[in-house]
Scaffold this active site. Structure first.
Site, mmCIF file in Angstrom:
data_model
loop_
_atom_site.group_PDB
_atom_site.id
_atom_site.type_symbol
_atom_site.label_atom_id
_atom_site.label_comp_id
_atom_site.label_asym_id
_atom_site.label_seq_id
_atom_site.Cartn_x
_atom_site.Cartn_y
_atom_site.Cartn_z
ATOM 1 N N GLU A 1 -26.940 6.541 -26.954
ATOM 2 C CA GLU A 1 -26.425 7.794 -27.500
ATOM 3 C C GLU A 1 -25.679 8.530 -26.395
ATOM 4 O O GLU A 1 -26.264 8.898 -25.371
ATOM 5 C CB GLU A 1 -27.586 8.634 -28.025
ATOM 6 N N ASP B 1 -29.279 22.164 -28.758
ATOM 7 C CA ASP B 1 -29.841 21.661 -27.508
ATOM 8 C C ASP B 1 -30.484 22.762 -26.677
ATOM 9 O O ASP B 1 -30.053 23.913 -26.684
ATOM 10 C CB ASP B 1 -28.747 20.976 -26.689
#
Length: 236
Positions: free
Chosen positions: A89, A100
């Protein structure tokens, strides 16, 4: 030691011509093979451009080919393709990574401000790796850079650079139709997310619409270090 990597510099502004796909989708193929062997997938995440794109390229190469635990500080970025990742990823740095936490936010900030990492730079770096890694690459990219470039152009260029999948954390299920269609036209799989708070019926729809695998978020809130995960995760 591997020879120094030379990064190809394709003229992305002119577009990359790709035959619209009829091939096997690599992420689904990888997951099916692991499932038949009763194995789990190892899918590490790395932020492109932190500390720089040259290091990112080396890290990807070492992540995609027999997992070992030699996490010495001097070798930390030399683990990814050569050390057995099943899928990699790759985060495209973005200025407002709302999903995030501090660690990935700071990595994106360093990539953007310290290195000037751009989407074109990430795609050029991936192009330079084509043919040298075995693990399929999933681009983790927020929707704004994709929308700004245009769905077809983004997917065409990402696929030409060697990406096999796309994960867009800030687009809801109801709005994935167009990007999923275009991604599949260019041979890419769109991976959708579910969380511990996702209702069961909605989770079923996500599982039906995703390709490759479902990205199960194990915590509520943003990414980051935890001492525990949501209690419902074990039931999902």
């Amino acid at each position: 030691m591997r020879a120094k990597l030379k990064l190809a510099q394709p003229e992305l502004s002119k577009g990359c011509h790709v035959v619209k796909a009829t091939q096997v989708y690599r992420i689904t193929e990888t997951m099916d093979a692991l499932r038949k062997e009763g194995k789990k997938a190892l899918i590490p995440f790395i932020m492109a451009g932190d500390p720089n794109l040259e290091t990112t390229a080396k890290a990807i190469q070492y992540l995609g080919t027999s997992w070992s635990l030699t996490f010495l500080a001097t070798a930390l970025y030399q683990i990814l393709d050569a050390e057995g990742a099943d899928v990699i990823e790759l985060g495209v740095p973005y200025s407002d990574p709302l999903a995030d936490g501090p660690v990935i936010q700071q990595a994106a900030t360093r990539a953007l401000l310290d290195q000037g990492t751009s989407l074109d730079g990430v795609l050029n770096m991936l192009t330079g790796l084509k043919g040298s890694i075995s693990a399929p690459i999933v681009l983790f990219c927020y929707y704004n850079p994709i929308m700004r470039r245009g769905l077809e152009k983004f997917c065409e260029q990402a696929r030409a650079a060697g990406a096999s999948g796309l994960l867009v954390p800030d687009i809801p299920l109801e709005e994935t139709g167009d990007i999923k269609r275009v991604a599949r036209e260019f041979g890419m799989e769109l991976i959708l997310l579910a969380t511990p708070t996702t209702p069961v019926e909605r989770m079923k729809r996500i599982a039906e619409a995703t390709s490759g695998f479902v990205y199960l978020v194990s915590v509520t809130g943003v990414t980051g270090v935890r001492t525990s995960v949501a209690t419902r995760v074990s039931e999902l």
